[in-house]
Enzyme design. Sequence first.
Site, PDB file in Angstrom:
ATOM      1  N   LEU A  17       0.850  -1.106   0.074  1.00  0.00           N
ATOM      2  CA  LEU A  17       0.016   0.017  -0.091  1.00  0.00           C
ATOM      3  C   LEU A  17       0.682   1.274   0.127  1.00  0.00           C
ATOM      4  CD1 LEU A  17      -2.919  -1.079   2.477  1.00  0.00           C
ATOM      5  CD2 LEU A  17      -3.031  -0.425   0.108  1.00  0.00           C
ATOM      6  N   ASP A  36      10.702   3.884   4.597  1.00  0.00           N
ATOM      7  CA  ASP A  36      10.783   2.498   4.849  1.00  0.00           C
ATOM      8  C   ASP A  36      11.946   1.925   5.570  1.00  0.00           C
ATOM      9  OD1 ASP A  36      10.449  -0.638   4.404  1.00  0.00           O
ATOM     10  OD2 ASP A  36       8.549   0.212   3.511  1.00  0.00           O
ATOM     11  N   ASP A  71      13.555   4.906  11.596  1.00  0.00           N
ATOM     12  CA  ASP A  71      12.597   4.017  12.319  1.00  0.00           C
ATOM     13  C   ASP A  71      11.654   4.927  12.833  1.00  0.00           C
ATOM     14  OD1 ASP A  71      11.290   2.205  14.140  1.00  0.00           O
ATOM     15  OD2 ASP A  71      12.928   1.834  15.261  1.00  0.00           O
ATOM     16  N   ASN A  98       1.657   4.720   7.525  1.00  0.00           N
ATOM     17  CA  ASN A  98       1.222   3.396   6.791  1.00  0.00           C
ATOM     18  C   ASN A  98       2.240   2.231   7.278  1.00  0.00           C
ATOM     19  OD1 ASN A  98      -0.060   1.814   4.426  1.00  0.00           O
ATOM     20  ND2 ASN A  98       2.348   1.624   4.099  1.00  0.00           N
ATOM     21  N   TYR A 169      -2.929  -6.652  16.615  1.00  0.00           N
ATOM     22  CA  TYR A 169      -3.194  -5.864  15.431  1.00  0.00           C
ATOM     23  C   TYR A 169      -4.378  -5.160  15.647  1.00  0.00           C
ATOM     24  CZ  TYR A 169      -3.825  -4.552  10.606  1.00  0.00           C
ATOM     25  OH  TYR A 169      -3.952  -4.123   9.447  1.00  0.00           O
ATOM     26  N   LYS A 173      -4.790  -0.955  15.786  1.00  0.00           N
ATOM     27  CA  LYS A 173      -5.460  -0.232  14.620  1.00  0.00           C
ATOM     28  C   LYS A 173      -6.687   0.513  15.181  1.00  0.00           C
ATOM     29  CE  LYS A 173      -2.966  -1.207  10.990  1.00  0.00           C
ATOM     30  NZ  LYS A 173      -2.347  -0.107  10.470  1.00  0.00           N
ATOM     31  N   THR A 203      -1.556  -7.465   0.200  1.00  0.00           N
ATOM     32  CA  THR A 203      -0.213  -6.964   0.517  1.00  0.00           C
ATOM     33  C   THR A 203       0.720  -8.264   1.120  1.00  0.00           C
ATOM     34  OG1 THR A 203      -0.609  -6.287   2.996  1.00  0.00           O
ATOM     35  CG2 THR A 203      -1.050  -4.589   1.007  1.00  0.00           C
TER      36      THR A 203
END
Length: 300
Positions: A17, A36, A71, A98, A169, A173, A203
């Site tokens: 993404l 990244d 990071d 993201n 997770y 989120k 992904t």
Amino acid sequence: MICKDRVVVVTGAGRGLGRAHALEFARQGALVVVNDLGVSASGEGASGGPAQRVAEEIRALGGRAVADCSDVASDDGARRLVATALEAFGRLDVLVNNAGFLRDRMLVNMSEQEWDAVMRVHLKGHFLPLKHAGLHWRAEAKAGRAVDARVVNTSSGAGLLGSFGQGNYAAAKAGIVGLTLVAAAELGRYGVTVNAIAPAARTRMTEQVFASTMAPPAGGAFDAMAPENVSPLVVWLGSAGSRDVTGRVFEVEGGRICVMEGFRHGPAADNGARWDPAELGPVVTGLLAGAAEPEPVYGT
């Protein structure tokens, strides 16, 4: 070119993404910082290769981009990320949070380290870049310089409805949604909007879990699970045209965009005094009878 000359930071932009977002921002005229850390799908190792490759893709398209391997879940890394945008392009207009990875496990089997690692990259990895970008935009506003900035956070259906086997997770989120609402309220005075998306796409984090339903279609048919389907909304939310939209969460999958409606006040009963526990059975039953049924947890 709805983002022409806007400076955009995308975290976790080396693949999936994030890469799709970075490329679409570039196609729409933005100057992009491709962040990244280059870790595996489970958060191990590190490499500058993914960020560098996407930055090179953007430059090959005729766009402008720099790679950043900070990071974002560390205070120094998040500070450096914002500094990279300012040093490379002289300003910062859009932050797309993201970055993330998975450590899926049933609750009773999940280790403390697996919980902490997912909380760190998802929730802390949203908070710290948002904090340092917010500090920059506040300083700009206080100096009398116009700010028209955007933040797009990445939540998930798991955070909105829950997801079987993904307690860490889902909790992270869900936390991102709460963070989005608070940031929208706090940063609006400085000219910043803050929204979140809950995307569904193919992904590294989803291809193994949903391999049977997310395979690319044959024969050139519309690929509803392509990550590129999510990026148009992210880019629009990063544009000047979205300045009246803030504090919202959008579910995005294929060609479908849905405004999510979170917790709202539903049926209520007021006794005017402290309840006796023995009274509450029929009271709660009556309240639930008038309330909407919760949507099922993913995977159940």
